[in-house]
Design an enzyme around this catalytic site. Structure first.
Site, PDB file in Angstrom:
ATOM      1  N   ARG A 165      63.666   4.659  42.321  1.00 32.45           N
ATOM      2  CA  ARG A 165      63.870   4.341  40.902  1.00 32.45           C
ATOM      3  C   ARG A 165      65.350   4.334  40.512  1.00 32.45           C
ATOM      4  O   ARG A 165      65.731   4.727  39.410  1.00 32.45           O
ATOM      5  CB  ARG A 165      63.106   5.306  39.995  1.00 32.45           C
ATOM      6  CG  ARG A 165      61.616   5.350  40.235  1.00 32.45           C
ATOM      7  CD  ARG A 165      60.949   4.007  39.953  1.00 32.45           C
ATOM      8  NE  ARG A 165      59.512   4.125  40.225  1.00 32.45           N
ATOM      9  CZ  ARG A 165      58.961   3.902  41.413  1.00 32.45           C
ATOM     10  NH1 ARG A 165      59.723   3.498  42.421  1.00 32.45           N
ATOM     11  NH2 ARG A 165      57.676   4.040  41.599  1.00 32.45           N
ATOM     12  N   SER A 242      55.002   5.268  33.179  1.00 28.90           N
ATOM     13  CA  SER A 242      55.303   6.570  33.800  1.00 28.90           C
ATOM     14  C   SER A 242      56.615   7.116  33.248  1.00 28.90           C
ATOM     15  O   SER A 242      57.657   6.479  33.388  1.00 28.90           O
ATOM     16  CB  SER A 242      55.400   6.416  35.321  1.00 28.90           C
ATOM     17  OG  SER A 242      54.173   5.983  35.857  1.00 28.90           O
ATOM     18  N   GLU A 338      61.866   9.263  34.394  1.00 35.25           N
ATOM     19  CA  GLU A 338      62.097   7.928  34.932  1.00 35.25           C
ATOM     20  C   GLU A 338      62.581   7.006  33.823  1.00 35.25           C
ATOM     21  O   GLU A 338      63.345   6.079  34.049  1.00 35.25           O
ATOM     22  CB  GLU A 338      60.792   7.383  35.525  1.00 35.25           C
ATOM     23  CG  GLU A 338      60.873   5.982  36.074  1.00 35.25           C
ATOM     24  CD  GLU A 338      59.567   5.511  36.677  1.00 35.25           C
ATOM     25  OE1 GLU A 338      59.267   4.301  36.556  1.00 35.25           O
ATOM     26  OE2 GLU A 338      58.836   6.329  37.260  1.00 35.25           O
TER      27      GLU A 338
END
Length: 342
Positions: A165, A242, A338
């Protein structure tokens, strides 16, 4: 076409539904527009932020700078070989549309990334991933506008420093230097010499496909169905998908935790590290459905924080901090957002 809007509402530009404003919103449709934009007196010397659909952002206040909303479109084959096709996608294309295009053209590799919200530009910055596949697995190169040198550049995937990520484009000094305009992707074709294989080892992919023919279409449909079942529609319940990364810990730490929590799952990273599902940690810490102000942990997937009852940015930040603190105190594991908190 370039459109400048001063004191612009960003309510429709972020999926959390935060009613914040930007000093200046600039929307454009062509790579060449960026030369004009960064020469404009209204833009010079101001901080800027590039957004797509705003599906991975949490605005905590008004943005005192320039929001760049690129809408560069197009999905175009660039080169074809017996078992590979190189495909160029504009930064403003919805990434799921790229996945759908690939499946429709019988091209393998992107199907596990189906239904991830956001656009190609954001995918290139964030290195999106799901079900064992990441953007970097497809990426050959990224096209961008280099603000510092006033030119358009091609950056090879090996220079993008892709990780879990993250990428070079998330580094502070690079955020204000490059504007992503597109990406070159490598997708696979079935041939007499090469039959692509599906990645079905993550989540409940095999269960979802049990009894069904194994095709590109069935795999994409399974991914879409799984995501729809556990992730809320931002139009109905504000969220950014998420919210937390799955933490990576040492095998030694995991083995010690497993002796106390025998059901703790993990995914292999390498011989020294494993990845632990953050959703499992949050749920087992007793936070499923936990609400703070108008923000809540989503009951169907604890990785997701939702705007349940007109949450303020402060509500979501406080909930994030509470989740991180609770998981750390119980497991000694630090989970990180995230989502980009602006």
């Amino acid at each position: 076409m370039i459109q400048y809007t001063e004191n612009a509402s960003l309510l429709s530009h972020n999926t959390f539904g935060m009613n914040v404003k930007a000093r200046l919103l600039v929307e454009y449709t062509k790579e060449q527009d960026l030369d004009k934009i960064f020469a404009d007196a209204r833009v010079k010397d101001l901080p800027f932020l590039c957004i797509g659909q705003g599906s991975n952002l949490l605005f905590t206040s008004d943005f005192d700078g320039v929001i760049l909303h690129g809408q560069i479109k197009g999905i175009r084959p660039q080169a074809q070989y017996e078992d590979v096709m190189l495909v160029e996608a504009g930064a403003g294309e919805t990434f799921d549309d790229v996945c759908a295009w690939a499946v429709a053209h019988q091209l393998y590799g992107a199907e596990n990334l189906s239904a991830i919200p956001g656009e190609v530009g954001a995918a290139a910055v964030q290195n999106i991933g799901a079900y064992g596949v990441e953007f970097k697995d497809l990426c050959v190169a990224v096209s961008a506008y280099d603000i510092e040198n006033h030119r358009h550049v091609i950056i090879g995937a090996d220079q993008c420093q892709y990780g879990y990520r993250t990428s070079i484009f998330k580094q502070p000094e690079m955020k204000q230097r490059f504007v992503i305009t597109g990406a070159l992707l490598q997708l696979r074709r079935a041939s007499k010499h090469h039959q692509p294989e599906f990645n079905l080892e993550y989540g409940n992919m095999r269960t979802a496909l049990a009894g069904k023919p194994l095709t590109l279409e069935s795999v994409r449909n399974a991914v879409c169905d799984i995501r729809a079942a556990k992730l809320p529609d931002p139009k109905q319940l504000g969220n950014a998908g998420s919210f937390f990364k799955n933490p990576i810990i040492s095998r030694k730490q995991y083995d010690a935790l497993r002796r106390k929590w025998s059901s703790m799952p993990c995914y292999e990273v390498d011989t020294e590290f494993v990845k632990v599902p953050a959703g499992w940690l949050i749920e087992q810490a007793g936070l499923k459905g936990y609400q703070l102000g108008g923000a809540a942990v989503y009951e169907k997937q604890c990785l997701v924080l939702v705007n349940k009852q007109q949450a303020s940015p402060a509500d979501l930040v406080a909930l994030c901090q509470h989740v991180v603190k609770t998981v750390s105190e119980k497991y000694g594991i630090n989970i990180e957002p995230e989502v980009n908190i602006i």
